[in-house]
Design a protein around this motif. Structure first.
Motif, PDB file in Angstrom:
ATOM      1  N   ILE A  82      79.395 -13.765  24.815  1.00  0.00           N
ATOM      2  CA  ILE A  82      80.380 -14.783  25.184  1.00  0.00           C
ATOM      3  C   ILE A  82      80.198 -15.108  26.668  1.00  0.00           C
ATOM      4  O   ILE A  82      80.081 -14.201  27.489  1.00  0.00           O
ATOM      5  N   VAL A  83      80.169 -16.395  26.980  1.00  0.00           N
ATOM      6  CA  VAL A  83      80.114 -16.819  28.377  1.00  0.00           C
ATOM      7  C   VAL A  83      81.427 -17.510  28.710  1.00  0.00           C
ATOM      8  O   VAL A  83      81.911 -18.331  27.924  1.00  0.00           O
ATOM      9  N   THR A  84      82.010 -17.168  29.847  1.00  0.00           N
ATOM     10  CA  THR A  84      83.193 -17.900  30.308  1.00  0.00           C
ATOM     11  C   THR A  84      82.873 -18.574  31.639  1.00  0.00           C
ATOM     12  O   THR A  84      81.940 -18.171  32.350  1.00  0.00           O
ATOM     13  N   HIS A  85      83.639 -19.626  31.922  1.00  0.00           N
ATOM     14  CA  HIS A  85      83.457 -20.358  33.179  1.00  0.00           C
ATOM     15  C   HIS A  85      84.796 -20.722  33.773  1.00  0.00           C
ATOM     16  O   HIS A  85      85.739 -21.053  33.038  1.00  0.00           O
ATOM     17  N   SER A  86      84.851 -20.748  35.087  1.00  0.00           N
ATOM     18  CA  SER A  86      85.818 -21.575  35.767  1.00  0.00           C
ATOM     19  C   SER A  86      85.102 -22.891  36.042  1.00  0.00           C
ATOM     20  O   SER A  86      84.250 -22.963  36.934  1.00  0.00           O
ATOM     21  N   ALA A  87      85.437 -23.928  35.274  1.00  0.00           N
ATOM     22  CA  ALA A  87      84.813 -25.250  35.477  1.00  0.00           C
ATOM     23  C   ALA A  87      85.372 -25.931  36.718  1.00  0.00           C
ATOM     24  O   ALA A  87      84.864 -26.959  37.155  1.00  0.00           O
ATOM     25  N   PHE A 128      91.565 -36.085  30.715  1.00  0.00           N
ATOM     26  CA  PHE A 128      91.106 -36.642  31.993  1.00  0.00           C
ATOM     27  C   PHE A 128      90.260 -35.621  32.760  1.00  0.00           C
ATOM     28  O   PHE A 128      89.230 -35.967  33.339  1.00  0.00           O
ATOM     29  N   ASP A 129      90.683 -34.367  32.741  1.00  0.00           N
ATOM     30  CA  ASP A 129      89.880 -33.337  33.407  1.00  0.00           C
ATOM     31  C   ASP A 129      88.528 -33.174  32.704  1.00  0.00           C
ATOM     32  O   ASP A 129      87.503 -32.944  33.355  1.00  0.00           O
ATOM     33  N   ALA A 130      88.535 -33.291  31.367  1.00  0.00           N
ATOM     34  CA  ALA A 130      87.260 -33.214  30.637  1.00  0.00           C
ATOM     35  C   ALA A 130      86.325 -34.333  31.091  1.00  0.00           C
ATOM     36  O   ALA A 130      85.122 -34.129  31.307  1.00  0.00           O
ATOM     37  N   GLY A 163      86.008 -30.303  43.524  1.00  0.00           N
ATOM     38  CA  GLY A 163      87.280 -29.779  44.003  1.00  0.00           C
ATOM     39  C   GLY A 163      88.485 -30.620  43.618  1.00  0.00           C
ATOM     40  O   GLY A 163      89.483 -30.616  44.332  1.00  0.00           O
ATOM     41  N   ASP A 164      88.403 -31.319  42.479  1.00  0.00           N
ATOM     42  CA  ASP A 164      89.525 -32.193  42.124  1.00  0.00           C
ATOM     43  C   ASP A 164      90.165 -31.848  40.782  1.00  0.00           C
ATOM     44  O   ASP A 164      90.898 -32.653  40.218  1.00  0.00           O
ATOM     45  N   LEU A 165      89.902 -30.644  40.270  1.00  0.00           N
ATOM     46  CA  LEU A 165      90.479 -30.292  38.978  1.00  0.00           C
ATOM     47  C   LEU A 165      90.504 -28.778  38.816  1.00  0.00           C
ATOM     48  O   LEU A 165      89.812 -28.060  39.531  1.00  0.00           O
ATOM     49  N   ILE A 166      91.305 -28.317  37.853  1.00  0.00           N
ATOM     50  CA  ILE A 166      91.307 -26.910  37.423  1.00  0.00           C
ATOM     51  C   ILE A 166      90.960 -26.916  35.942  1.00  0.00           C
ATOM     52  O   ILE A 166      91.605 -27.623  35.156  1.00  0.00           O
ATOM     53  N   ALA A 167      89.937 -26.168  35.551  1.00  0.00           N
ATOM     54  CA  ALA A 167      89.529 -26.136  34.141  1.00  0.00           C
ATOM     55  C   ALA A 167      88.629 -24.940  33.898  1.00  0.00           C
ATOM     56  O   ALA A 167      88.147 -24.297  34.839  1.00  0.00           O
ATOM     57  N   THR A 172      88.889 -25.317  28.414  1.00  0.00           N
ATOM     58  CA  THR A 172      90.247 -24.798  28.606  1.00  0.00           C
ATOM     59  C   THR A 172      90.853 -25.340  29.902  1.00  0.00           C
ATOM     60  O   THR A 172      90.155 -25.952  30.710  1.00  0.00           O
ATOM     61  N   SER A 173      92.136 -25.072  30.083  1.00  0.00           N
ATOM     62  CA  SER A 173      92.839 -25.621  31.245  1.00  0.00           C
ATOM     63  C   SER A 173      92.492 -24.916  32.544  1.00  0.00           C
ATOM     64  O   SER A 173      92.805 -25.416  33.617  1.00  0.00           O
ATOM     65  N   SER A 174      91.868 -23.736  32.457  1.00  0.00           N
ATOM     66  CA  SER A 174      91.479 -23.019  33.669  1.00  0.00           C
ATOM     67  C   SER A 174      90.492 -21.926  33.285  1.00  0.00           C
ATOM     68  O   SER A 174      90.346 -21.601  32.096  1.00  0.00           O
TER      69      SER A 174
END
Ligand SMILES: *Cc1c(COP(=O)(O)O)cnc(C)c1O
Length: 400
Positions: free
Chosen positions: A204-209, A250-252, A217-221, A86-88
Motif C-alpha cells: 500500500i502506498v499513501t501520499h500527502s497530495a 475542485f481539489d482533485a 501549496g494551494d490545497l490539502i489532499a 482523500t481529503s488529506s
C-alpha cells in the motif's frame, strides 16, 4: 476511457492518462463536477448501484467523475491496480488503518515519521486496542527481531521526515510477507516519479497530495494506491463509513493540474537540492547535512537503488542547537518560514518546535531528532538566489 496504453512514459501518463477530451465536448481539461449527489433514471438503478451490481455514481463521498480521473491517473503513475483520493494525507493513512485493523492487532512503524502520523500511532491508537512498536527500520534486522504473529501492518516513510533516513523497501517487504504483514509506504517525499514502492514490494502506498503532487501549496489532499480489492474496501468501508475523508472535486482538479508538471518540477527540485546540499556541507555553522545524494549519507547506496534522484528535501544539523535553529530561521530573507513542503517556494522550518512537536523531548532524543535540526523544502527559485539566501543566513547565525 484513456486512449493511451500503460506502456507510455511517465510524463505522458501524468498529462493524459484516464481522460479523453472527446468524452467531454472536447474540453482539454477535465470538468470539475461540483455535485454532491447523482440522479437515477429509475429506482432500480439506485438500488443496483448501492448493491454494487451496477457501475455509476451515487454520492460524492464515495465517488465523483473528476475524482475518478485523478484516481486512475495516480494508479497509473504508481503502477498500482487502483487508487483512492482523500481529503488529506492523514485521511489516507487513517482510512487504511481503520479499514484493515482491529483491536488486538499490532503495527510496527519506523521510529521517524511525519509528526501527526507519529502522534496517531504513539498517543491515540492504543485507545482502540491496536498496539504499536517503533523500530529503526533503516536496519531490516530490527524488523526481524520485532515482528510477530500479531503484526498486521508495517508503516514507513523513505526518505523519512525530517532527517532523511532511508529504508530499504525491498528488504523490509520481504520480511513483512513472511509474516503476512502488509507494508505501507508513505511516498510523499518522493512521488511516483522518484520512487515506486509497489514495484519494490510494498502493498500500500499513501501520499500527502498536499505536497509535491499538488505542488503549489494551494490545497490539502491525500491518496492511497493498492490492489483493486483493497482500494474497494478503503472506499466502501474506510471513507464511506469510518473516516469520511473524501476529497473535493475542485481539489482533485488542482492535483490533476499539478501532475502535468510533476516530473519537470521534481527534476528541478532534485537538481537544486543536490547543489545546495553540497554547497552547505562544510559551512562552519553546519555540523551535518542530511541528503541521500551526499557521500556522507550512510544509506546512499540504498537510496540510489530505489530512487531515480535524491529528492528536494534537505535537513541541516546546526552547531548551536535551538538558538542556532531560531537564528537561521529568522535570518533567511528569500526562503519562507513555514511548514509543509513540495511547493514552488522554498520553505524552512524547525521540526523540534514545529512539525515534530508531537514527539516529546525524550522521544526526540531517543529518535535522533535534535533541537539544532532545520528542514528545508527546496523550491523552484533561481539557484544562485537561494544559495545566497541560505549561506547568508548561516553566515549571520555564526557571527551571532
Ligand atoms: C504532510 C505529510 C503528511 C500528512 O498529510 P496532510 O495532507 O497534511 O494530511 C503525511 N506524511 C508526510 C510525509 C507528510 O509530509
Amino acid at each position: 476511457m484513456s486512449k493511451l496504453p500503460d506502456s507510455q512514459g511517465f510524463a505522458t501518463r501524468a498529462i493524459h492518462y484516464g481522460y479523453d477530451p472527446l468524452d467531454y465536448d472536447g474540453a482539454l481539461n477535465p470538468p470539475v463536477f461540483l455535485t454532491s449527489t447523482y440522479a437515477f433514471d429509475k429506482s432500480d438503478t439506485g438500488s443496483e448501484r448501492f448493491a454494487g451490481n451496477a457501475d455509476g455514481y451515487v454520492y460524492s463521498r464515495v465517488g465523483n467523475p473528476t475524482v475518478s480521473i485523478l484516481e486512475k491517473r495516480l494508479a497509473a503513475l504508481e503502477e498500482g491496480e487502483a487508487a483512492m483520493a482523500t481529503s488529506s494525507g492523514v485521511g489516507a493513512l487513517t482510512a487504511v488503518i481503520w479499514t484493515l485493523l482491529k483491536a488486538g492487532d499490532e503495527i510496527i512503524a519506523d521510529q521517524m515519521l511525519y509528526g501527526c502520523t507519529f502522534g496517531l500511532l504513539e498517543h491515540h491508537i492504543s485507545r482502540f486496542g491496536i498496539s504499536v512498536q517503533f523500530a529503526d527500520l533503516t536496519d531490516p534486522a530490527n524488523l526481524k527481531t520485532a515482528i510477530g504473529s500479531r503484526t498486521r501492518m508495517v508503516i514507513t516513510e523513505t526518505p523519512s521526515n525530517p532527517n532523511m533516513r532511508i529504508v530499504d523497501i525491498a528488504a523490509i517487504g520481504e520480511i513483512c510477507h513472511k509474516f503476512d504483514a502488509l507494508l505501507v509506504v508513505d511516498n510523499t517525499y518522493c512521488t511516483p516519479y522518484l520512487q515506486r514502492p509497489l514495484s519494490l514490494g510494498a502493498d500500500i502506498v499513501t501520499h500527502s497530495a498536499t505536497k509535491y503532487l499538488g505542488g503549489h501549496g494551494d490545497l490539502i489532499a491525500g491518496a492511497v494506491i493498492a490492489s483493486k480489492d483493497m482500494i474497494d474496501q478503503f472506499r466502501f468501508v474506510g471513507i464511506k463509513e469510518l473516516n469520511g475523508a473524501c476529497i473535493s472535486a475542485f481539489d482533485a482538479f488542482l492535483i490533476l493540474r499539478g501532475l502535468k508538471t510533476l516530473n519537470l518540477r521534481m527534476d528541478r527540485h532534485c537538481e537544486t537540492a543536490h547543489r545546495l546540499a553540497h554547497a552547505l556541507e562544510g559551512h562552519p555553522g553546519v555540523a551535518r547535512v542530511y541528503y541521500p545524494g551526499l557521500d556522507s549519507h550512510p544509506q546512499k547506496a540504498v537510496a540510489a537503488r530505489q530512487m531515480r534522484a535524491m529528492g528536494g528535501m534537505i535537513a541541516l544539523e546546526l552547531k548551536g542547537g535551538m538558538a542556532a535553529g531560531r537564528a537561521f530561521l529568522d535570518g533567511v530573507q528569500l526562503a519562507t518560514r513555514a511548514v509543509s513542503l513540495g511547493d514552488a517556494e522554498t520553505l524552512v522550518q524547525h521540526p523540534a518546535s514545529m512539525t515534530h512537536s508531537t514527539y516529546n523531548p525524550e522521544e526526540r532524543a531517543r529518535h535522533g531528532l535534535t533541537d539544532g535540526l532545520v528542514r528545508i523544502s527546496v523550491g523552484l527559485e533561481t539557484y544562485d538566489d537561494l544559495q545566497a539566501d541560505l549561506v547568508g543566513a548561516l553566515d549571520r547565525m555564526v557571527r551571532g
